[in-house]
Design a protein around this motif. Structure first.
Motif, mmCIF file in Angstrom:
data_model
loop_
_atom_site.group_PDB
_atom_site.id
_atom_site.type_symbol
_atom_site.label_atom_id
_atom_site.label_comp_id
_atom_site.label_asym_id
_atom_site.label_seq_id
_atom_site.Cartn_x
_atom_site.Cartn_y
_atom_site.Cartn_z
ATOM 1 N N TYR A 44 50.655 40.445 50.450
ATOM 2 C CA TYR A 44 49.428 40.719 51.195
ATOM 3 C C TYR A 44 49.292 42.235 51.333
ATOM 4 C CZ TYR A 44 53.353 40.642 54.401
ATOM 5 O OH TYR A 44 54.594 40.834 54.955
ATOM 6 N N PRO A 45 48.066 42.728 51.564
ATOM 7 C CA PRO A 45 47.893 44.171 51.744
ATOM 8 C C PRO A 45 48.523 44.664 53.036
ATOM 9 C CG PRO A 45 45.822 43.127 51.126
ATOM 10 C CD PRO A 45 46.780 42.021 51.485
ATOM 11 N N VAL A 46 49.018 45.874 52.999
ATOM 12 C CA VAL A 46 49.392 46.597 54.213
ATOM 13 C C VAL A 46 48.449 47.787 54.324
ATOM 14 C CG1 VAL A 46 51.804 45.866 54.188
ATOM 15 C CG2 VAL A 46 51.151 47.934 52.959
ATOM 16 N N GLY A 47 48.255 48.272 55.535
ATOM 17 C CA GLY A 47 47.298 49.357 55.730
ATOM 18 C C GLY A 47 45.959 48.860 56.216
ATOM 19 N N CYS A 48 45.844 47.540 56.408
ATOM 20 C CA CYS A 48 44.650 46.945 57.003
ATOM 21 C C CYS A 48 45.074 45.666 57.730
ATOM 22 C CB CYS A 48 43.572 46.653 55.950
ATOM 23 S SG CYS A 48 44.053 45.471 54.681
ATOM 24 N N ARG A 49 44.131 45.005 58.385
ATOM 25 C CA ARG A 49 44.447 43.848 59.213
ATOM 26 C C ARG A 49 45.122 42.729 58.402
ATOM 27 N NH1 ARG A 49 39.226 41.703 61.238
ATOM 28 N NH2 ARG A 49 39.304 43.530 62.612
ATOM 29 N N GLY A 89 40.897 48.969 57.476
ATOM 30 C CA GLY A 89 42.044 49.837 57.675
ATOM 31 C C GLY A 89 41.836 51.181 57.000
ATOM 32 N N ILE A 90 42.758 51.577 56.130
ATOM 33 C CA ILE A 90 42.665 52.867 55.440
ATOM 34 C C ILE A 90 41.855 52.780 54.154
ATOM 35 C CG2 ILE A 90 44.866 53.635 56.388
ATOM 36 C CD1 ILE A 90 46.132 53.036 53.655
ATOM 37 N N TYR A 91 41.297 51.588 53.850
ATOM 38 C CA TYR A 91 40.578 51.375 52.598
ATOM 39 C C TYR A 91 39.067 51.356 52.817
ATOM 40 C CZ TYR A 91 45.348 49.825 51.726
ATOM 41 O OH TYR A 91 46.717 49.761 51.663
ATOM 42 N N SER A 92 38.328 51.154 51.753
ATOM 43 C CA SER A 92 36.869 51.082 51.827
ATOM 44 C C SER A 92 36.383 49.901 51.003
ATOM 45 C CB SER A 92 36.234 52.375 51.313
ATOM 46 O OG SER A 92 36.609 52.612 49.959
ATOM 47 N N GLU A 93 35.155 49.490 51.218
ATOM 48 C CA GLU A 93 34.604 48.337 50.515
ATOM 49 C C GLU A 93 34.623 48.549 48.999
ATOM 50 O OE1 GLU A 93 30.755 45.319 50.748
ATOM 51 O OE2 GLU A 93 30.726 47.250 51.810
ATOM 52 N N LYS A 94 35.101 47.553 48.270
ATOM 53 C CA LYS A 94 35.170 47.556 46.808
ATOM 54 C C LYS A 94 35.966 48.736 46.256
ATOM 55 C CE LYS A 94 30.856 44.998 46.180
ATOM 56 N NZ LYS A 94 29.532 44.965 45.518
ATOM 57 N N CYS A 95 36.978 49.154 46.996
ATOM 58 C CA CYS A 95 37.804 50.283 46.558
ATOM 59 C C CYS A 95 38.667 49.939 45.347
ATOM 60 C CB CYS A 95 38.689 50.779 47.698
ATOM 61 S SG CYS A 95 39.901 49.559 48.277
ATOM 62 N N GLY A 96 38.876 48.646 45.108
ATOM 63 C CA GLY A 96 39.714 48.213 43.996
ATOM 64 C C GLY A 96 41.129 47.919 44.455
ATOM 65 N N LEU A 97 41.654 46.770 44.074
ATOM 66 C CA LEU A 97 42.989 46.385 44.521
ATOM 67 C C LEU A 97 44.064 47.331 44.015
ATOM 68 C CD1 LEU A 97 42.878 42.478 44.182
ATOM 69 C CD2 LEU A 97 42.562 43.888 46.234
ATOM 70 N N ASN A 98 43.791 48.028 42.920
ATOM 71 C CA ASN A 98 44.764 48.990 42.404
ATOM 72 C C ASN A 98 45.010 50.125 43.383
ATOM 73 O OD1 ASN A 98 46.515 49.791 40.207
ATOM 74 N ND2 ASN A 98 45.093 51.477 39.846
ATOM 75 N N ASN A 99 44.072 50.331 44.302
ATOM 76 C CA ASN A 99 44.198 51.387 45.312
ATOM 77 C C ASN A 99 44.705 50.857 46.648
ATOM 78 O OD1 ASN A 99 43.106 53.597 43.715
ATOM 79 N ND2 ASN A 99 41.140 52.530 43.845
ATOM 80 N N GLU A 135 36.303 44.997 38.057
ATOM 81 C CA GLU A 135 37.409 44.640 37.169
ATOM 82 C C GLU A 135 38.311 43.596 37.826
ATOM 83 O OE1 GLU A 135 40.954 46.690 34.458
ATOM 84 O OE2 GLU A 135 39.942 47.870 36.005
ATOM 85 N N ASP A 136 38.539 43.750 39.132
ATOM 86 C CA ASP A 136 39.335 42.765 39.864
ATOM 87 C C ASP A 136 38.692 41.385 39.795
ATOM 88 O OD1 ASP A 136 41.152 44.739 40.712
ATOM 89 O OD2 ASP A 136 39.965 45.161 42.505
ATOM 90 N N VAL A 137 37.375 41.351 39.942
ATOM 91 C CA VAL A 137 36.651 40.077 39.916
ATOM 92 C C VAL A 137 36.866 39.362 38.585
ATOM 93 C CG1 VAL A 137 34.374 39.001 39.960
ATOM 94 C CG2 VAL A 137 34.924 40.802 41.602
ATOM 95 N N GLU A 138 36.794 40.109 37.488
ATOM 96 C CA GLU A 138 37.013 39.509 36.172
ATOM 97 C C GLU A 138 38.457 39.038 36.006
ATOM 98 O OE1 GLU A 138 34.687 38.780 33.769
ATOM 99 O OE2 GLU A 138 33.410 39.269 35.484
ATOM 100 N N ASN A 139 39.399 39.862 36.416
ATOM 101 C CA ASN A 139 40.807 39.504 36.254
ATOM 102 C C ASN A 139 41.227 38.343 37.151
ATOM 103 O OD1 ASN A 139 41.388 41.376 34.239
ATOM 104 N ND2 ASN A 139 41.937 42.988 35.698
ATOM 105 N N LEU A 140 40.559 38.206 38.289
ATOM 106 C CA LEU A 140 40.881 37.110 39.197
ATOM 107 C C LEU A 140 40.631 35.757 38.540
ATOM 108 C CD1 LEU A 140 41.772 36.147 42.009
ATOM 109 C CD2 LEU A 140 39.377 36.362 42.749
ATOM 110 N N LYS A 141 39.665 35.694 37.628
ATOM 111 C CA LYS A 141 39.393 34.439 36.917
ATOM 112 C C LYS A 141 40.616 33.999 36.122
ATOM 113 C CE LYS A 141 34.521 35.711 36.526
ATOM 114 N NZ LYS A 141 33.433 36.126 35.610
ATOM 115 N N TRP A 142 41.302 34.964 35.504
ATOM 116 C CA TRP A 142 42.515 34.634 34.765
ATOM 117 C C TRP A 142 43.655 34.275 35.707
ATOM 118 C CZ3 TRP A 142 43.067 33.009 30.139
ATOM 119 C CH2 TRP A 142 42.208 33.429 29.115
ATOM 120 N N LEU A 143 43.693 34.904 36.869
ATOM 121 C CA LEU A 143 44.749 34.588 37.833
ATOM 122 C C LEU A 143 44.605 33.158 38.351
ATOM 123 C CD1 LEU A 143 47.193 35.308 39.478
ATOM 124 C CD2 LEU A 143 45.733 36.521 41.104
#
Length: 305
Positions: free
Chosen positions: A165-170, A197-207, A258-266
């Motif tokens: 799960y992400p850290v740096g946000c709720r 948290g420390i992120y922004s909307e659609k910042c990308g999961l890589n960040n 890009e995350d949205v596309e890759n999530l389909k494969w996940l």
């Protein structure tokens, strides 16, 4: 809800579109792969409340995981293990190291991890014979569990396995045994306990910083050793334990296109990762030549770990 899996063109035209039916607790995909009704202990999969010999240990694992996986801890682990200065070895050598590893966080299986790797890979190979990159992803997705071994620092189970799960946000309420996050220092930190948290909307999961474990470690190993696997493979490796996202639909506000596309494969991969767990053994020597050929295709002979 129902998600239509439109496969990206760069994976070839041999992949059929599949429909994923998703509700709060179930993930079902159409295809030849038959989803079993029960895990190795006779219970439904990922049932953390089922009375079994592993229930108490699994819950205790998540208590420690949720208390200690803070933003500062994750940052420290990524900096330390990102150096990749512990061992040099091949992918197959790493597979063989997992013979002695059992995942204490898994309520569905108590077999050595190499059995799960081959079960996953072979199930994918049967249904997607032309997608060799996905077969190899099935084989290597859990290799980061070598972090449990002394030569890799002998990290405790709570710092290696389990849902991520992400850290740096709720911390989202959908995360298993989420009540224990109340003992995590980040839970009360105003910089980390809001929706973004420390992120922004659609910042990308890589960040986004993810809780530390085998997923993030194997992602770093593959990426820094210049694998030629497609981005969807790296996405699967890094987020296959991120059940709050791909099973419950949480944290989608942080995803980019890009995350949205890759999530389909996940979603496709997750079926095989979760439901291929069984007591049915795979003949390692019989399938080994095929997987060695894939390793040679997508990875250097020796990797830094």
């Amino acid at each position: 809800m129902t998600i239509l899996i439109d496969q990206p063109d760069y994976f070839g035209s041999d992949v059929e579109a599949k429909t994923v039916a998703v509700n709060e607790r179930e993930l079902v995909l159409d295809g030849e792969f038959v989803i079993p009704h029960a895990n190795s202990f006779g219970h439904t999969f990922r049932d953390y409340d089922a009375e079994s010999e592993r229930r108490e240990g699994v819950e205790n694992f998540y208590r420690k995981n949720h208390i200690y996986q803070s933003f500062d801890f994750v940052k420290k682990m990524r900096e330390e293990y990102g150096k990749l200065n512990r061992v040099e070895m091949s992918i197959w050598e790493c597979c063989e190291l997992l013979n002695e590893v059992v995942d204490e966080s898994d309520p569905d299986l108590d077999e050595p991890q190499i059995e799960h790797l081959l079960q996953t890979a072979e199930a994918i190979r049967k249904e997607y014979p032309n997608e060799d990159w996905l077969h190899l992803t099935g084989l290597i997705h859990d290799l980061g569990k070598v972090l449990l071994l002394p030569s890799f620092g002998g990290l405790p189970q709570w710092a290696v396995v389990g849902d991520t799960y992400p850290v740096g946000c709720r911390f989202d309420e959908s995360i298993v045994h989420n009540k224990y996050f109340k003992e995590n220092p980040d839970y009360y930190n105003s910089a980390y306990n809001t929706r973004y948290g420390i992120y922004s909307e659609k910042c990308g999961l890589n960040n986004v910083m993810m809780s530390w474990g085998h997923d993030d470690y194997m992602y770093l190993v593959a990426k820094e050793n210049n694998t030629t696997l497609p981005s969807a493979a790296l996405f699967i490796i890094r987020y296959h334990s991120f059940y709050a996202l791909h099973r419950e639909g949480a944290y989608k506000h942080l995803m980019n296109d890009e995350d949205v596309e890759n999530l389909k494969w996940l979603h496709v991969f997750n079926k095989f990762d979760l439901y291929s767990k069984s007591k049915v053994r795979v003949d390692v020597e019989e399938v080994k030549p095929y997987y060695l050929s894939l390793i040679e295709k997508y990875f250097p002979a020796k990797l830094k770990w």
